[in-house]
Structures are given as C-alpha cells and as structure tokens.
Design an enzyme around this catalytic site. Structure first.
Site, PDB file in Angstrom:
ATOM      1  N   ASP A   1      87.305   1.591-115.560  1.00 21.97           N
ATOM      2  CA  ASP A   1      87.570   0.255-115.020  1.00 21.97           C
ATOM      3  C   ASP A   1      86.318  -0.615-115.046  1.00 21.97           C
ATOM      4  OD1 ASP A   1      90.234  -0.252-114.317  1.00 21.97           O
ATOM      5  OD2 ASP A   1      90.108   0.979-112.531  1.00 21.97           O
TER       6      ASP A   1
ATOM      7  N   GLU B   1      89.962  -7.450-111.488  1.00 22.73           N
ATOM      8  CA  GLU B   1      90.392  -6.528-110.432  1.00 22.73           C
ATOM      9  C   GLU B   1      89.206  -5.908-109.702  1.00 22.73           C
ATOM     10  OE1 GLU B   1      93.838  -3.173-109.782  1.00 22.73           O
ATOM     11  OE2 GLU B   1      92.880  -3.279-111.724  1.00 22.73           O
TER      12      GLU B   1
ATOM     13  N   ASP C   1      92.698  -7.240-116.185  1.00 19.41           N
ATOM     14  CA  ASP C   1      92.925  -5.908-115.607  1.00 19.41           C
ATOM     15  C   ASP C   1      92.402  -4.912-116.636  1.00 19.41           C
ATOM     16  OD1 ASP C   1      93.707  -3.594-114.381  1.00 19.41           O
ATOM     17  OD2 ASP C   1      95.722  -4.293-113.881  1.00 19.41           O
TER      18      ASP C   1
ATOM     19  N   ILE D   1      91.972  -1.573-116.692  1.00 15.24           N
ATOM     20  CA  ILE D   1      92.874  -0.431-116.935  1.00 15.24           C
ATOM     21  C   ILE D   1      94.091  -0.637-116.056  1.00 15.24           C
ATOM     22  CG2 ILE D   1      93.265   2.056-116.776  1.00 15.24           C
ATOM     23  CD1 ILE D   1      90.393   2.574-117.311  1.00 15.24           C
ATOM     24  N   ASP D   2      95.152  -1.155-116.637  1.00 17.85           N
ATOM     25  CA  ASP D   2      96.412  -1.323-115.931  1.00 17.85           C
ATOM     26  C   ASP D   2      97.238  -0.067-116.166  1.00 17.85           C
ATOM     27  OD1 ASP D   2      98.518  -2.524-114.553  1.00 17.85           O
ATOM     28  OD2 ASP D   2      99.355  -3.384-116.382  1.00 17.85           O
TER      29      ASP D   2
ATOM     30  N   THR E   1      96.705   3.193-113.990  1.00 18.75           N
ATOM     31  CA  THR E   1      95.665   4.227-113.892  1.00 18.75           C
ATOM     32  C   THR E   1      96.228   5.645-113.995  1.00 18.75           C
ATOM     33  OG1 THR E   1      95.811   4.092-111.467  1.00 18.75           O
ATOM     34  CG2 THR E   1      94.113   2.778-112.547  1.00 18.75           C
TER      35      THR E   1
ATOM     36  N   HIS F   1     105.297   2.021-107.120  1.00 20.84           N
ATOM     37  CA  HIS F   1     105.034   0.724-107.740  1.00 20.84           C
ATOM     38  C   HIS F   1     106.244  -0.190-107.775  1.00 20.84           C
ATOM     39  CE1 HIS F   1     101.422   2.555-110.104  1.00 20.84           C
ATOM     40  NE2 HIS F   1     101.216   2.450-108.813  1.00 20.84           N
TER      41      HIS F   1
ATOM     42  N   SER G   1     102.203   0.510-116.580  1.00 20.86           N
ATOM     43  CA  SER G   1     101.400  -0.631-117.036  1.00 20.86           C
ATOM     44  C   SER G   1     102.207  -1.731-117.704  1.00 20.86           C
ATOM     45  CB  SER G   1     100.296  -0.170-117.993  1.00 20.86           C
ATOM     46  OG  SER G   1     100.783   0.004-119.315  1.00 20.86           O
TER      47      SER G   1
ATOM     48  N   LYS H   1     105.033  -2.074-120.697  1.00 19.86           N
ATOM     49  CA  LYS H   1     106.470  -2.387-120.607  1.00 19.86           C
ATOM     50  C   LYS H   1     106.757  -3.779-121.158  1.00 19.86           C
ATOM     51  CE  LYS H   1     106.650  -1.285-116.178  1.00 19.86           C
ATOM     52  NZ  LYS H   1     105.418  -0.496-115.973  1.00 19.86           N
TER      53      LYS H   1
ATOM     54  N   ARG I   1     110.919  -5.258-111.533  1.00 20.61           N
ATOM     55  CA  ARG I   1     109.879  -4.778-110.629  1.00 20.61           C
ATOM     56  C   ARG I   1     110.125  -5.416-109.264  1.00 20.61           C
ATOM     57  NH1 ARG I   1     104.444  -2.567-111.214  1.00 20.61           N
ATOM     58  NH2 ARG I   1     103.137  -3.146-109.455  1.00 20.61           N
TER      59      ARG I   1
ATOM     60  N   ASP J   1      98.466  -8.741-113.153  1.00 17.38           N
ATOM     61  CA  ASP J   1      99.484  -7.748-113.505  1.00 17.38           C
ATOM     62  C   ASP J   1     100.642  -8.336-114.299  1.00 17.38           C
ATOM     63  OD1 ASP J   1      98.354  -5.452-112.405  1.00 17.38           O
ATOM     64  OD2 ASP J   1      99.064  -5.943-110.396  1.00 17.38           O
TER      65      ASP J   1
END
Length: 356
Positions: free
Chosen positions: A46, A69, A140, A142-143, A145, A239, A263, A266, A280, A293
């Site tokens: 990150d 982030e 971001d 590393i979306d 993790t 999530h 992440s 999608k 979501r 995000d």
C-alpha cells in the site's frame, strides 16, 4: 476538454504500481517471507505503491491535490524503522527502473528517480487531501487487500475528478488488475490488464506490461435482459450485504450463481461483459463509501454503456469530501437493465423494512 496528458501519466503510474504490488506478493506472500495472516505485505505494498503513484502525479501535475487511502504518520516513529526501510527500498526500486514506452524522466522515473526517505514520506502524505477541490486525483493503491493476499483479485485504482460547468464528475479512470484473466470463464487464460476510460471517449482494456503499444480493446457491455443476468459481488461478507443480494436476485428471477471477486476488478469485469450487475449494499448503519472505491470504476462502466447510481437511483456524489456523503448503496448495471435492478432493490429494501 482532452485529458490526453493525464491519461498517459495515469496509465504509466498504475502500471508501475501494479509491477510493484506483484513483486510484493511474489516475494513477501507467495514465498512466505511473511505469513499470509500478517498484514505487513499489504502495508508494504500500500505505502510503496502510493509513494510511486504520488511521485509521478506530483512531478507531472504539481498543483493537483491527491485523495489517497494512506498517510505516513505511522511510518515516522522508531518502531517503524524496518517497515519504513522496506517501503523506501521498494518505492525507489520501482521509480528508478528503466524508462518504458510512454514514460518520461521528468515524472521522477528512470535511474535519476531516487528519493530520500523523507521525500517519500512527504509524498505519501500528499494523499491526505480533504477531497474538496476543483480538480483532484483519487488513489487506492491496493483495493481488495484480502484478494491480494490470496493471490486473487485486487486492483490499483486511480481517477481524476474535475468540476466543470458547475458539476463535479470523474473525467478519467484507470484500474490496474494484475490477476484478472483475459477470459473470466477460463482461469488459465493470460492474466493482467489496465482498464482506462476518459469521459466521452469510451472505455478500453490495455495489456498490463505494454499499455502504450496499441489502442487496446474497446469495452462494451452487451445488451442483457433479466433472463441472462448474474451478480458480481464481493468475496468478503463484511464488505457488502450478500444476503440482501440473494433477495434482489430472486426479485429479478436470476438463477445463475453470483461471480465473487474482490476490489474494483468487478467494475472492470462488468465493463467488458463478465456478469450483468454489481450490487454493493451497506452492511451497517452509518457507513459511507469512500470516493476512491468507486470513482474510476463508475466512469469505466458508464463509458462502456452502463449506469451507476445509489439504491435510490441518485448519482454518486464526488464533491462532498473523502466519502460519497448520503449515497446509500451502489448499483452498477448495463443501461438496459439498470432500471429493473433498481426497482428490484427498492422492493427488497421495502421487504427488509417490513421484516419479511
């Protein structure tokens, strides 16, 4: 207006960050230098990826704020010496690697790109911006993790948000997906791609390791109906409310099993036709989605012929700070089925409220 320069810089930054994060996985996770339960590989990846991307953006567009982030507060104390040293080594190794096609030395890249520890900590901290500006980047590094730690889907996500004609909108989105198969139905197909969209110019998938070699493959969401939809959803139950998704699927008559991945991969998958709907919904009261995000992914889908709203049918707000404000949930679907999905979500919410 054209964002050709910003697009070139963003693709180069995401590419370098993808190479760095892949190296972190191969050297720290896959070879079990650190255990998979240990968060250190994610922390290293990150911070180092944010340092690289922020360096490139800071050199190319020094006046642009960055909404990232991470910040470097936890890296400055004596207790973080080993972690800080590893992050600096990785960031400098990535920045000083030879110039590739489409890159420029003045972006802080190549053999002369070495940075001091303090310079890199300060450039990481550039991501602390409050998220209210006429023009700003979101990052971001590393979306996803947990997907990263499993060697599955994660993404490096970068966007440019600009206020024009009184409206704040995402104008450029770039998502790097190092592990995404070129054919989702064939896990052994070649992996890795960079997905890019500029408002009004369409969405494209580029090869990860040579993104400037060709225009790439233009993405278009196929014209789906509720008869052949399936849901894209998060792997982690924390999530998104996956039980709610099941109710929506029943409302729509969807029989296909959901496709689950971590992440903003999608968004990339949906934009090229892998799956028809991404839902979501919040798992708890008071939760607010972060702008990084959804900013790049939302534009990618829109430029591929999709629509992105919250569960009330309202546009996502990228002008309120580091989160999406009162937007509740996120609904992503092809233009032709979005209204049907939105109606199904509203019915499911009504049933939930009635305790059915």
């Amino acid at each position: 207006m054209s964002y050709a320069a910003e697009k070139q810089v963003a693709i180069a930054a995401v590419r370098r960050a993808c190479i760095l994060t892949s190296s972190v996985f191969n050297n720290l996770v896959k070879n079990e230098t650190l255990t998979k339960e240990d968060a250190s590989p994610v922390t290293v990846g990150d911070f180092a990826a944010q340092a690289v991307v922020n360096t490139i953006l800071g050199r190319a567009f020094p006046n642009d704020p960055i909404v990232g982030e991470e910040d470097a507060a936890d890296l400055r104390g004596d207790a973080a010496t080993a972690l800080r040293t590893r992050i600096v080594e990785l960031a400098n190794a990535t920045l000083t690697a030879k110039l590739e096609a489409g890159e420029k030395e003045e972006w802080g890249l190549g053999p002369s790109g070495q940075q001091t520890t303090e310079q890199l900590l300060n450039i990481i901290d550039k991501g602390k911006h409050e998220g209210k500006a006429e023009r700003m980047w979101t990052l971001d590094p590393i979306d996803g993790t947990k997907g990263f730690l499993r060697g599955e889907q994660y993404a490096v996500c970068l966007s440019l948000i600009v206020k024009t004609e009184g409206r704040t909108r995402v104008q450029l989105g770039v998502i790097g997906c190092p592990n995404l198969p070129s054919d989702l139905s064939n896990p052994s197909s070649p992996r890795g791609g960079i997905f890019v969209a500029v408002r009004g110019e369409g969405a494209y998938e580029l090869p990860l390791h040579d993104p400037f070699s060709a225009p790439g493959r233009r993405l278009s969401i196929p014209k789906l109906t509720t008869d052949n939809l399936n849901l894209l959803e998060s792997v982690e139950k924390a999530h998104s409310k996956l039980s709610f998704n099941e109710v929506v699927a029943k409302e729509l008559g969807i029989t296909k099993p959901p496709t689950r991945m971590d992440s903003q991969a999608k968004y990339a998958a949906l934009a090229r036709g892998d799956g028809g709907v991404y839902l979501r919904m919040p798992t708890g009261t008071g939760y607010r989605e972060k702008i990084w995000d959804h900013a790049p992914g939302s534009l990618l889908v829109e430029e591929a012929g999709g629509k992105v709203t919250d569960s009330r049918g309202e546009d996502l707000r990228f002008d309120l700070g580091r989160d999406l404000g009162e937007n509740y949930g996120v609904i992503v679907a092809g233009e032709g089925v979005h209204s049907s999905v939105l109606d199904a979500v509203k019915r499911a919410l009504a049933k939930e409220k009635q305790g059915q």
